[in-house]
Design a protein around this motif. Structure first.
Motif, PDB file in Angstrom:
ATOM      1  N   VAL A 182     -62.475  -6.961  -7.212  1.00  0.00           N
ATOM      2  CA  VAL A 182     -61.049  -7.307  -7.205  1.00  0.00           C
ATOM      3  C   VAL A 182     -60.572  -7.735  -8.588  1.00  0.00           C
ATOM      4  O   VAL A 182     -59.444  -7.442  -8.978  1.00  0.00           O
ATOM      5  CB  VAL A 182     -60.745  -8.389  -6.147  1.00  0.00           C
ATOM      6  CG1 VAL A 182     -61.330  -9.743  -6.553  1.00  0.00           C
ATOM      7  CG2 VAL A 182     -59.256  -8.519  -5.912  1.00  0.00           C
ATOM      8  N   GLY A 183     -61.437  -8.406  -9.361  1.00  0.00           N
ATOM      9  CA  GLY A 183     -61.016  -8.885 -10.677  1.00  0.00           C
ATOM     10  C   GLY A 183     -60.603  -7.737 -11.584  1.00  0.00           C
ATOM     11  O   GLY A 183     -59.519  -7.755 -12.178  1.00  0.00           O
ATOM     12  N   GLY A 184     -61.473  -6.739 -11.675  1.00  0.00           N
ATOM     13  CA  GLY A 184     -61.169  -5.579 -12.506  1.00  0.00           C
ATOM     14  C   GLY A 184     -59.896  -4.890 -12.055  1.00  0.00           C
ATOM     15  O   GLY A 184     -59.057  -4.497 -12.858  1.00  0.00           O
ATOM     16  N   ILE A 185     -59.734  -4.770 -10.733  1.00  0.00           N
ATOM     17  CA  ILE A 185     -58.564  -4.068 -10.215  1.00  0.00           C
ATOM     18  C   ILE A 185     -57.287  -4.853 -10.528  1.00  0.00           C
ATOM     19  O   ILE A 185     -56.292  -4.308 -11.004  1.00  0.00           O
ATOM     20  CB  ILE A 185     -58.721  -3.840  -8.699  1.00  0.00           C
ATOM     21  CG1 ILE A 185     -59.824  -2.806  -8.460  1.00  0.00           C
ATOM     22  CG2 ILE A 185     -57.413  -3.382  -8.088  1.00  0.00           C
ATOM     23  CD1 ILE A 185     -60.229  -2.650  -7.023  1.00  0.00           C
ATOM     24  N   PHE A 232     -71.963  -2.684 -17.984  1.00  0.00           N
ATOM     25  CA  PHE A 232     -71.163  -2.335 -16.807  1.00  0.00           C
ATOM     26  C   PHE A 232     -70.329  -3.554 -16.379  1.00  0.00           C
ATOM     27  O   PHE A 232     -69.143  -3.449 -16.075  1.00  0.00           O
ATOM     28  CB  PHE A 232     -72.101  -1.876 -15.687  1.00  0.00           C
ATOM     29  CG  PHE A 232     -71.417  -1.210 -14.526  1.00  0.00           C
ATOM     30  CD1 PHE A 232     -70.114  -0.733 -14.620  1.00  0.00           C
ATOM     31  CD2 PHE A 232     -72.095  -1.020 -13.319  1.00  0.00           C
ATOM     32  CE1 PHE A 232     -69.496  -0.100 -13.552  1.00  0.00           C
ATOM     33  CE2 PHE A 232     -71.487  -0.397 -12.239  1.00  0.00           C
ATOM     34  CZ  PHE A 232     -70.186   0.056 -12.367  1.00  0.00           C
ATOM     35  N   TYR A 233     -70.964  -4.723 -16.412  1.00  0.00           N
ATOM     36  CA  TYR A 233     -70.244  -5.954 -16.070  1.00  0.00           C
ATOM     37  C   TYR A 233     -69.102  -6.205 -17.056  1.00  0.00           C
ATOM     38  O   TYR A 233     -67.971  -6.502 -16.680  1.00  0.00           O
ATOM     39  CB  TYR A 233     -71.203  -7.148 -16.058  1.00  0.00           C
ATOM     40  CG  TYR A 233     -70.559  -8.451 -16.465  1.00  0.00           C
ATOM     41  CD1 TYR A 233     -69.655  -9.090 -15.611  1.00  0.00           C
ATOM     42  CD2 TYR A 233     -70.815  -9.021 -17.717  1.00  0.00           C
ATOM     43  CE1 TYR A 233     -69.034 -10.270 -16.001  1.00  0.00           C
ATOM     44  CE2 TYR A 233     -70.199 -10.193 -18.103  1.00  0.00           C
ATOM     45  CZ  TYR A 233     -69.306 -10.812 -17.250  1.00  0.00           C
ATOM     46  OH  TYR A 233     -68.678 -11.959 -17.625  1.00  0.00           O
ATOM     47  N   GLU A 234     -69.393  -6.042 -18.341  1.00  0.00           N
ATOM     48  CA  GLU A 234     -68.379  -6.344 -19.353  1.00  0.00           C
ATOM     49  C   GLU A 234     -67.180  -5.428 -19.245  1.00  0.00           C
ATOM     50  O   GLU A 234     -66.054  -5.830 -19.535  1.00  0.00           O
ATOM     51  CB  GLU A 234     -68.986  -6.247 -20.761  1.00  0.00           C
ATOM     52  CG  GLU A 234     -69.704  -7.525 -21.170  1.00  0.00           C
ATOM     53  CD  GLU A 234     -70.641  -7.329 -22.340  1.00  0.00           C
ATOM     54  OE1 GLU A 234     -70.592  -6.248 -22.968  1.00  0.00           O
ATOM     55  OE2 GLU A 234     -71.427  -8.256 -22.619  1.00  0.00           O
ATOM     56  N   THR A 235     -67.410  -4.180 -18.849  1.00  0.00           N
ATOM     57  CA  THR A 235     -66.280  -3.255 -18.812  1.00  0.00           C
ATOM     58  C   THR A 235     -65.585  -3.233 -17.452  1.00  0.00           C
ATOM     59  O   THR A 235     -64.476  -2.745 -17.348  1.00  0.00           O
ATOM     60  CB  THR A 235     -66.735  -1.819 -19.155  1.00  0.00           C
ATOM     61  OG1 THR A 235     -67.898  -1.518 -18.359  1.00  0.00           O
ATOM     62  CG2 THR A 235     -67.089  -1.700 -20.623  1.00  0.00           C
TER      63      THR A 235
END
Lengths: 286, 423, 292
Positions: free
Chosen positions: B270-273, B341-344
């Motif tokens: 959800v954060g990335g979105i 992957f986490y950072e992006t």
């Protein structure tokens, strides 16, 4: 009416009818073309402008960026797949259809009429019902995820129409030339090669274009009978690959829709005279 | 006129024949990971790093949207064209395994990797003693809330609701705010489109009523008081205008990311979105705009988060392809690829506890907040071959009840569908 | 004089063979096997299947969803055919004059028939978008509605969107075929009526329409069969929702077969579909025959 209208009045009436005719044509053309115009207008917009209120008709800052997605390597692969499948389907359907139509039109036997009725009815066979067995058969043969599988599906869709279209075409050709040649001792092969094929050429074109367009547009066989990106035709590829990522990126979606539409439109416009005649002759006679 | 067509036909046949087989060192990966913009960079990096470290091995990515992946996978498996690795939702593993399509992971994944994954995850992926799925992107579905809207509605953003009643009251309070950020504000960005995921994401809400869909005897049972209560709740909340009507996943995410909904039930992605869709207007943080908490529960003290992790499975096609298992382990275990992957993408990118608590993930409060909710995560309760179809039947019942359908009749329809599908 | 084929039956058979083989393997066998499967519990998820008699039909006919889906197919397909016939024939009548430029107009309209369904679906999703769609914007601009319509969340509005999508792509075809048919009516007939003092409406009702009727019925039947098969638009736009309001018989059957892998039930739905269309065809054929 007892008094004949004067020449001027007749002229005037004709002119105003003409003007009304053009007004109606222009009006209906605008309404019908409206969605396509909006498609193009959106495809060249930036992400911000697409949500601007009021919406703009001519993009303020036209950009080709949405098309970067539409021409990505994977989309070009879908394109290639669609071209191969549509061309092979056009060839196969037209070839089988022409042989059948010619024999049926010339034989005039009760059994050939039955065959025509069968092919007409086959248009109503529920596709998902046919697809179950086709799918089971093709997967047993290890042919799922090949062009062949999709082509078979597309020939199923188009062959009946091609047979009807070409039979109408053969019916309109005089049989006397072939008979005269036969009486003069020409072989059946020669008659077909030097007389029948040349005069049927416009019919072939109409049929091949019809098949190509149908195959290009077909979605469900492409979706079900392929499983890898390297085999998928355009509509299935778009649905599976682009609808998730770009679900709310409208310019990109419109660019993809545009690139799926333009090649087939260009092809159609190039051949439209043959095509319209071919399709309407069959339908009017129906 | 004939020659070009003949050539194209021959070319077709040649291509069609060459399309089937793949060389041993090629790995076909099917899934939706690369179809989302926020995950794309990280995924491409995983593939590139693996190929670099293992010369001669090639990854072929087959993109399929989440909703279509199961049917595409079944088509491929039945057609003898199974990819080597499939990214799946937990509920699909039982179906793919029931079809005999999967190969066990025993001996293929290192002990170091397995011992760092929570046992409950591995148990959920174990069928008849065989581990057949490797957890990947952890996905506890939790309550995500918009702190700004909570505050504006007169609620304490540091004390998000814990009981179901508090939750419903908060939804109503936020819904009363009227227009914000360019449109009507919803209390909760509920999803109720006609899709199986609607049914899936309703399961933790049944738990939040204190109910369950698995009866004491282990049978699937939607015919309970709690399910009825939830259907009524859907009907009332949507008809009050406090939840959107029949939104799908993307629509509900969009409306939440626009700052037009107080709550949404989501996983760590959800954060990335939110940051991606809102263009950075909403930020994640315990004292920022959006934060996360355990699901509400009936008594306020026993939250049950549904675990909807992305899983990886190996198909029978990969049985003699060591590159496939190697790639699978690399995805969850390579420290650099996992970190990048986490950072992006701003989400938990591995189920391995040691990696989650190391490096920059270990210092990210957002990652740690989700890592904490993992303690209350429950696996998908329905382990049936036709779990997805059952959930779609329940999705349909939700829609019917919202539109005034009779609850008893809809429950009967669901039970009938479940009976047929269980056969 | 007899045609060549009367003496060369063998050659005729050779030419017919590809079509006969193809029809046998890819049409007749799948149809027959499909009907057979409808009496079994075949499924892709099960290694073996067995005969279960009418079990699938019993389940299907007791499923409320099935009737909704039948109703939808009739309403969506029927609505689209009616709309596109009226509009197509209307347009054809209006431009059925010897005007320079008609060919250009015809081509301009007809190209819409070429637009792939996938593009129509993507486009429709955008112009009927609730928040930013141009349709809502224009309707609000001219004051027909006060606030945006969520086209895809209401049953009726979602159906309207699908019907408009179907019809938009069908109108051009209907127009071009009607125009060709109109131009095949000898002008003397209409002129004679005109001299007799018949009004344009009378001429249309008494002469043009009866002459066109067989063509129109055939055309409607062909389009009916075609649109019944169409899946792309509801698939992409609505997935059949909300509440199955736009789920057609074809989408329903396809989903049963290739998403739930319930071949038996899907085959039963397909067989019912086949029988229903067969009945419609028989009735329509009676109708055309009487008109002659």
């Amino acid at each position: 009416m007892t008094i004949a209208p004067s020449v001027e009045m007749f002229d005037l009436r004709r002119r105003s009818a003409q003007v009304a005719g053009y007004v109606v044509m222009a009006g209906s053309l605008i309404v019908l073309q409206f969605p396509l115009a909006w498609l193009l207008a959106t495809a060249f917009k930036s992400r911000g402008e697409v949500f601007s209120v009021p919406p703009t008709w001519i993009p303020r800052e036209p950009t080709l960026e949405p098309f970067a997605y539409a021409f990505s390597p994977i989309m070009l692969r879908f394109f290639f797949n669609s071209v191969v499948i549509a061309a092979a389907t056009a060839f196969t359907s037209t070839l089988i259809g022409a042989c059948t139509a010619y024999v049926v039109a010339r034989l005039r036997h009760w059994s050939s009429n039955m065959l025509m009725v069968f092919f007409l009815c086959s248009l109503a066979f529920p596709l998902p019902l046919l697809m179950i067995t086709l799918y089971l058969t093709l997967s047993r043969l290890g042919l799922i995820d090949t062009y062949f599988a999709v082509i078979i599906g597309h020939v199923v869709l188009t062959l009946p129409v091609v047979i009807w279209l070409l039979k109408g075409f053969v019916d309109s050709l005089p049989v006397e030339v072939e008979e005269a040649a036969y009486v003069e001792g020409a072989s059946l092969f020669r008659i077909i090669w030097s007389i029948v094929i040349p005069i049927m050429r416009p019919g072939f074109t109409a049929a091949a274009i019809y098949v190509f367009v149908t195959s290009w547009n077909e979605f469900i066989f492409g979706l079900t009978f392929t499983t890898s990106s390297s085999m998928r035709p355009l509509p299935a590829g778009i649905a599976l690959l682009f609808l998730q990522e770009f679900q709310y990126q409208w310019p990109q979606m419109m660019a993809v829709a545009t690139t799926a539409t333009v090649p087939i439109l260009v092809l159609f416009l190039a051949f439209q005279k043959h095509f319209v005649e071919g399709v309407t002759v069959g339908a009017v006679k129906g | 006129m004939h020659t070009p067509k003949t050539i194209s036909f021959v070319a077709t046949c040649a291509l069609a024949l060459s399309g089937g087989g793949a060389a041993a060192q090629e790995v076909d990966f099917m899934g939706w990971v690369g179809l989302f913009e926020f995950q794309q960079e990280g995924w491409e990096n995983i593939v590139a790093s693996f190929e670099e470290q293992n010369p001669g091995m090639t990854i072929n990515y087959i993109g399929t949207p989440n909703e279509q992946t199961l049917s595409q996978a079944v088509v491929a498996i039945n057609g003898g064209n199974a990819p080597d690795i499939i990214q799946v939702n937990p509920g699909w593993v039982s179906q793919l395994n029931g079809m005999g399509a999967l190969t066990g992971l025993g001996g293929k994944i290192s002990e170091e990797t397995l011992s760092n994954i929570p046992q409950s995850y591995l148990d959920a992926m174990t069928f008849n003693g065989d581990l057949v799925g490797l957890p990947w992107i952890p996905g506890p579905i939790v309550m995500v809330y918009n702190r700004t809207l909570l505050q504006e509605a007169g609620l304490d953003p540091d004390q998000p609701p814990r009981t179901w009643d508090e939750f419903t009251q908060a939804v109503d309070a936020i819904c009363g705010l009227g227009e914000r950020n360019g449109g009507q504000v919803y209390g909760v960005a509920l999803r109720s489109a006609q899709q199986p995921v609607t049914g899936l994401w309703a399961l933790p809400l049944i738990w939040a009523q204190g109910g369950d869909v698995i009866a004491a005897d282990g049978d699937i049972n939607f015919d309970t008081a709690e399910t009825r209560a939830l259907l009524e709740w859907y009907r009332d909340i949507i008809n009050r205008g406090c939840a959107p009507e029949f939104f799908d996943i993307q629509q509900s995410r969009n409306v939440f990311a626009q700052g037009r909904a107080g709550f949404i039930f989501e996983g760590p992605w959800v954060g990335g979105i939110v940051e991606n869709v809102s263009g950075g207007a909403l930020t994640m943080g315990a004292d920022a705009d959006v934060w996360v908490a355990n699901m509400p529960s009936a008594d306020g003290s026993s939250p049950r988060n549904l675990d909807n992790s992305n899983m990886l499975v190996l198909t029978k096609a990969s049985a003699d392809n060591p590159a496939a298992a190697a790639f699978m382990e690399f995805i969850v275990s390579d420290p650099e690829a996992v970190e990048f992957f986490y950072e992006t993408s701003d989400q938990l990118t591995t189920p391995r506890g040691d990696l989650l608590s190391a490096g920059s993930m270990g210092e990210d409060p957002y990652i740690q907040a989700f890592a904490e909710t993992l303690a209350n995560a429950n696996p998908l309760p329905i382990r049936d071959l036709q779990a997805t179809a059952m959930l779609e039947a329940f999705a349909l019942a939700i829609q019917s009840v919202v539109r005034g359908g009779d609850i008893e009749a809809e429950i009967a329809n669901v039970s009938r569908a479940v009976d047929r599908l269980r056969d | 004089m007899n045609h060549v084929f009367r003496r060369h039956v063998g050659a005729a058979l050779v030419l017919l063979l590809p079509a006969l083989l193809f029809a046998g393997v890819f049409l007749v066998y799948p149809l027959a096997n499909g009907v057979y499967l409808s009496f079994t519990n075949a499924s892709a998820l099960r290694p073996t299947s067995r005969f279960i008699g009418l079990g699938n039909y019993e389940y299907l006919l007791a499923t409320p969803e099935f009737y909704i889906v039948l109703f939808n197919s009739v309403v969506l397909v029927g609505g689209a055919i009616l709309l596109s016939m009226v509009a197509g024939l209307g347009l054809a009548l209006l431009v059925n004059r010897r005007l320079p430029g008609v060919a250009l107009f015809r081509a301009g309209v007809f190209q819409i028939w070429i637009v792939p369904w996938i593009s129509v679906a993507i486009l429709w999703g955008w112009i009927f978008n609730a928040d930013y769609g141009i349709v809502n914007y224009m309707l609000m601009g001219i004051g027909i509605i006060d606030e945006p319509i969520g086209w895809f969340s209401g049953s009726t509005t979602a159906r309207i969107v699908i019907v408009l999508g179907f019809a938009w792509r069908m109108i051009p075809f209907m127009m071009v075929v009607s125009l060709a048919a109109l131009q095949s009516i000898p002008s003397e007939v209409l002129e004679a009526a005109s001299v007799d003092g018949a009004t344009p409406v009378q001429r249309f009702m008494r002469i043009t329409l009866p002459l066109l009727r067989p063509m129109l019925v055939t055309l409607a039947l062909l389009q009916l069969v075609k649109l019944f098969q169409e899946i792309t638009l509801p698939w992409i736009l609505t997935q059949g929702g909300p509440m199955n309001a736009t789920s057609t018989l074809s989408l329903y059957t396809y989903k049963l077969a290739f998403q739930q892998w319930d071949y038996g039930l899907a085959a039963a739905a397909g067989t019912v579909w086949l029988v229903l269309l067969g009945l419609v065809g028989l009735i329509a054929m009676q109708f055309t025959r009487r008109s002659f």
